[in-house]
Design an enzyme around this catalytic site. Structure first.
Site, PDB file in Angstrom:
ATOM      1  N   GLY A  53      45.771  41.357  35.040  1.00 52.06           N
ATOM      2  CA  GLY A  53      46.261  41.136  33.687  1.00 52.06           C
ATOM      3  C   GLY A  53      47.688  40.665  33.816  1.00 52.06           C
ATOM      4  O   GLY A  53      47.977  39.778  34.613  1.00 52.06           O
ATOM      5  N   GLU A  54      48.593  41.302  33.116  1.00 45.33           N
ATOM      6  CA  GLU A  54      50.011  40.941  33.199  1.00 45.33           C
ATOM      7  C   GLU A  54      50.785  42.211  33.565  1.00 45.33           C
ATOM      8  O   GLU A  54      50.869  43.133  32.766  1.00 45.33           O
ATOM      9  CB  GLU A  54      50.443  40.358  31.846  1.00 45.33           C
ATOM     10  N   SER A  55      51.318  42.214  34.787  1.00 44.44           N
ATOM     11  CA  SER A  55      51.944  43.448  35.278  1.00 44.44           C
ATOM     12  C   SER A  55      53.147  43.873  34.437  1.00 44.44           C
ATOM     13  O   SER A  55      53.382  45.068  34.240  1.00 44.44           O
ATOM     14  CB  SER A  55      52.336  43.291  36.745  1.00 44.44           C
ATOM     15  N   CYS A  84      45.154  42.099  41.661  1.00 46.42           N
ATOM     16  CA  CYS A  84      46.068  41.122  41.067  1.00 46.42           C
ATOM     17  C   CYS A  84      47.264  41.828  40.421  1.00 46.42           C
ATOM     18  O   CYS A  84      48.083  42.390  41.139  1.00 46.42           O
ATOM     19  CB  CYS A  84      45.304  40.208  40.125  1.00 46.42           C
ATOM     20  N   ARG A 111      55.137  37.562  42.862  1.00 45.82           N
ATOM     21  CA  ARG A 111      54.304  37.229  41.701  1.00 45.82           C
ATOM     22  C   ARG A 111      54.138  35.720  41.552  1.00 45.82           C
ATOM     23  O   ARG A 111      55.000  34.957  41.967  1.00 45.82           O
ATOM     24  CB  ARG A 111      54.942  37.781  40.425  1.00 45.82           C
ATOM     25  N   ILE A 139      43.619  34.097  39.931  1.00 44.54           N
ATOM     26  CA  ILE A 139      44.153  33.676  38.625  1.00 44.54           C
ATOM     27  C   ILE A 139      45.634  34.042  38.566  1.00 44.54           C
ATOM     28  O   ILE A 139      45.977  35.223  38.562  1.00 44.54           O
ATOM     29  CB  ILE A 139      43.402  34.361  37.460  1.00 44.54           C
ATOM     30  N   ARG A 140      46.479  33.046  38.565  1.00 45.88           N
ATOM     31  CA  ARG A 140      47.946  33.268  38.578  1.00 45.88           C
ATOM     32  C   ARG A 140      48.283  34.393  39.573  1.00 45.88           C
ATOM     33  O   ARG A 140      48.988  35.354  39.252  1.00 45.88           O
ATOM     34  CB  ARG A 140      48.470  33.589  37.182  1.00 45.88           C
ATOM     35  N   HIS A 175      40.263  38.591  41.993  1.00 45.90           N
ATOM     36  CA  HIS A 175      39.543  39.381  40.982  1.00 45.90           C
ATOM     37  C   HIS A 175      38.094  39.621  41.412  1.00 45.90           C
ATOM     38  O   HIS A 175      37.206  38.878  40.980  1.00 45.90           O
ATOM     39  CB  HIS A 175      39.539  38.625  39.646  1.00 45.90           C
ATOM     40  N   GLU A 177      36.018  41.696  40.382  1.00 45.13           N
ATOM     41  CA  GLU A 177      35.178  42.052  39.221  1.00 45.13           C
ATOM     42  C   GLU A 177      34.605  40.807  38.536  1.00 45.13           C
ATOM     43  O   GLU A 177      33.673  40.916  37.756  1.00 45.13           O
ATOM     44  CB  GLU A 177      35.987  42.917  38.232  1.00 45.13           C
TER      45      GLU A 177
END
Ligand code: GLN
Length: 197
Positions: A53-55, A84, A111, A139-140, A175, A177
């Site tokens: 997600g976004e840390s 991630c 990051r 993803i990013r 990821h 999942e």
């Protein structure tokens, strides 16, 4: 009597990001998935996944809700798996930019390390998990720049670790999942099972 026959209860930090996909993957890997949003919900959980997600968003939530310290103590004592953004949260040191982290994984993580052009990609490569090449969805993604001597590298990309294990702590910069292959989640479920014995 031992508890080894009760199903494993594995938490998924459900603040933000793709925690629902992790919960589904855990169920497929044979565990009971529990969404965790507050410190009390860590009680009775055999292990925990910190999703992608976004840390920075997760970090702000943890600090605002006085959850950072409890999570740090939990992660130091139980099996945890960060993917991630979750791997960024677990690291000892975070760069680009520097940010606070739980510090339980002996690794330096940068990051958004793959730049804008190739910020999302799928790689199929060998890993040390048996069963042939593994699909890895990035993803990013962050890059693990350095790991300490107690960290085993299970898969790499361009010479940098992308899947690592340090005792009962696992981290992936991709990821798992989002792929249908459940070997990575099963490896974590095995680590949790071993720790509960
Ligand atoms: N770029 C995100 C971060 O820095 C991580 C991306 C992800 O989890 N897919 O937190």
């Amino acid at each position: 009597m031992s508890q080894t026959h009760t199903p494993l209860r594995i938490g998924v930090l459900a603040i933000q990001g793709d925690y629902a996909a992790h919960a589904a993957a855990l169920t497929e890997a044979g565990a009971t998935a529990i969404e965790v949003r507050k410190p009390e919900e860590l009680e009775g959980i055999d292990g925990l996944i910190l999703p992608g997600g976004e840390s920075t968003t997760m970090l702000k939530f943890l600090e605002k809700h006085h959850f950072f310290d409890a999570l740090q103590i939990y992660c130091a004592r139980h099996p945890v798996f960060g993917t991630c953004a979750g791997a960024i949260l677990l690291a000892r040191e975070v760069r680009n930019p520097t940010q606070r982290s739980l510090g339980v994984l002996d690794a330096i993580v940068e990051r958004n390390a793959y730049g804008r052009q190739i910020d999302s990609s799928i790689l199929v490569a060998e890993s040390s998990l048996p069963g042939g090449p593994l699909e890895m969805v990035f993803i990013r993604a962050p890059r693990i720049l350095e790991v300490g001597p107690s960290v085993d590298v299970l898969a790499s990309r361009d010479g940098y670790p992308v899947l690592v294990k340090q005792g009962n702590i696992m981290a992936a910069t991709f990821h798992p999942e989002l792929s249908t292959d459940r070997r990575v989640h099963r490896a974590f479920v095995q680590a949790v099972t071993a720790a509960r014995r």
